[in-house]
Design an enzyme around this catalytic site. Sequence first.
Site, PDB file in Angstrom:
ATOM      1  N   TYR A 105       0.852  -1.186   0.000  1.00  0.00           N
ATOM      2  CA  TYR A 105       0.000   0.000   0.000  1.00  0.00           C
ATOM      3  C   TYR A 105       0.890   1.239   0.000  1.00  0.00           C
ATOM      4  O   TYR A 105       1.931   1.250  -0.632  1.00  0.00           O
ATOM      5  CB  TYR A 105      -1.011  -0.049   1.164  1.00  0.00           C
ATOM      6  CG  TYR A 105      -2.161   0.871   0.898  1.00  0.00           C
ATOM      7  CD1 TYR A 105      -2.948   0.696  -0.245  1.00  0.00           C
ATOM      8  CD2 TYR A 105      -2.450   1.939   1.724  1.00  0.00           C
ATOM      9  CE1 TYR A 105      -3.984   1.561  -0.538  1.00  0.00           C
ATOM     10  CE2 TYR A 105      -3.494   2.801   1.439  1.00  0.00           C
ATOM     11  CZ  TYR A 105      -4.251   2.610   0.302  1.00  0.00           C
ATOM     12  OH  TYR A 105      -5.281   3.469   0.001  1.00  0.00           O
ATOM     13  N   LYS A 176      -6.105  -1.770  -0.705  1.00  0.00           N
ATOM     14  CA  LYS A 176      -6.961  -1.616   0.473  1.00  0.00           C
ATOM     15  C   LYS A 176      -7.541  -2.959   0.908  1.00  0.00           C
ATOM     16  O   LYS A 176      -7.566  -3.292   2.098  1.00  0.00           O
ATOM     17  CB  LYS A 176      -8.097  -0.629   0.175  1.00  0.00           C
ATOM     18  CG  LYS A 176      -7.733   0.841   0.407  1.00  0.00           C
ATOM     19  CD  LYS A 176      -7.800   1.200   1.872  1.00  0.00           C
ATOM     20  CE  LYS A 176      -7.167   2.539   2.173  1.00  0.00           C
ATOM     21  NZ  LYS A 176      -7.983   3.688   1.800  1.00  0.00           N
TER      22      LYS A 176
END
EC number: 1.1.1.38
Length: 566
Positions: A105, A176
């Site tokens: 991420y 996510k």
Amino acid sequence: MTAETNTNKHPLYIPYAGYTLLELPLLNKGSAFTQEERSHFNLHGLIPHVIETIEEQSQRSYQQYGAFNDDINKHIYLRNIQDTNETLFYRLINDHLEEMMPIIYTPTVGEACQRFSDIYRRHRGIFISYPDREHIDDILQNVSKRNVKVIVITDGERILGLGDQGIGGMGIPIGKLSLYTACGGISPAYTLPITIDVGTNNQQLLNDPIYMGWRQPRISGDEYYEFIDQVLTGIRRRWPHALIQFEDFAQKNAMPLLTKYRDKFCCFNDDIQGTAAVSVGSLIAASRAAGKQLKDQTITFLGAGSAGCGIAEQIVAQMVAEGLTDAQARARVYMVDRFGLITENQPNLLDFQRKLAQKAEVVSDWGNVEEVISLLDVVKNAKPTVLIGVSGQPGLFTEEVIRTLAENCERPIVMPLSNPTSRVEALPSDVIQWTNGRALIATGSPFAPVNYQGKLYNISQCNNSYIFPGIGLGVIASGAKRVTDNMLMASSNALADCSPLLQNPNADLLPAIADIQDVSKRIAFKVAKAAIEDGVALNMSDEVLLQNIEKEFWKPKYRGYKRVPF
């Protein structure tokens, strides 16, 4: 096709065999297939002779991972494992969570989005393009996952601080949802990333011969909102109980979409509400550690978009919960954007900004300030104790601003939250130096510890990953039909309860990443309790709720397989 539960008590009965089985990421075990499974599923000779444990596979994968010198290639390598063997991917991530979170991420996912068409390897998730608007139901039916419980959806227009990335924004829902699983224990069989392709206004992408999206300028206005409604309505028909997380929509669309759908669907906007929840949780913890409440703080924001105003509104709500009136709470919050301090007499304010505008008489006593009231003017005159950056512009927390802030309070709280790292308002090392080590700092992206005058300062990452996995787990465990303000407030208070600062004034503001699964469970419990109290989930005892959380918490372990005919 499903791997929806993860237990070794009962085998999983599947009809797939041979190369087909090896090509299914949710079911593939690679070299961990047992001798019996290799016989029953026609795998002999298709994989090497040695039968390995998942621990051995993870060790080999980590060794291979270490051979890459740059983060983007590490990201590509991990995504390849995810697309071939999801159980191994999550075992590897869990074994090295703190090290690999910045790779899967932020900040690395930003570059992955920019280079999405360059590094594209294999399908994941779904792309719903405007030219296919007559076939939305067919597209959704093409998804083989029958029981999707969490969806992250984007249109790619405001990716981190990088702007319009078109379909490259798909990197964000994929990343996510990886954290929903790694941090919140939500089975990857329950998750689905979706990108809505409405074109792009990024000329570089439009001119790029290998860009894989719809090569047209973005649709807008009624045309855009009607298409979004078609997509969301189709999702509701296909998976009526799924939690939908809006991600990285442009400011002009983010709040209107949230306002329209939050009371119709089980949905939330992570940029607005998730960022607010983790920020407020951090501020509650910092206030408690100083023997205060959040209502005692004065807060200045740099950045008054939907994210900044979302945080501010949740701060106001918490201050009201602590005893202030709404007007008293709003008087303690100062919003600064590129046009200076937002005041009630400014033209062209957006609806969500207008509620946070300061009264004109407040600044009339400030004396020598320009017509455009700068961040420094606000810090000098309002004397805030907290400075939050959500501007997406690097370096705007200058030395003069930070030193002036530090003159007004013993332990200033500085939160440069903009992502990725290249967009941060101030470097933690500078803030520590300019405040002589007194500042409490939380950043949006990860930073290495800072050594200042012989003392090592860990930099807490005020990352939404502390919040949204727990919200998702709480929604699933309770069967919540909506995400309410009280559920979000509960997540903030649960995070604050986990702060190491409450036990040790010299400790970190936020829990260690290594503890994030336990944090997610605690948040899930409080979120689910709030859902029950708000009447959006069925009533159940605490004992049953805790059992549900543990039952839903998926762990990356291989199940035994038994073959059945199609």
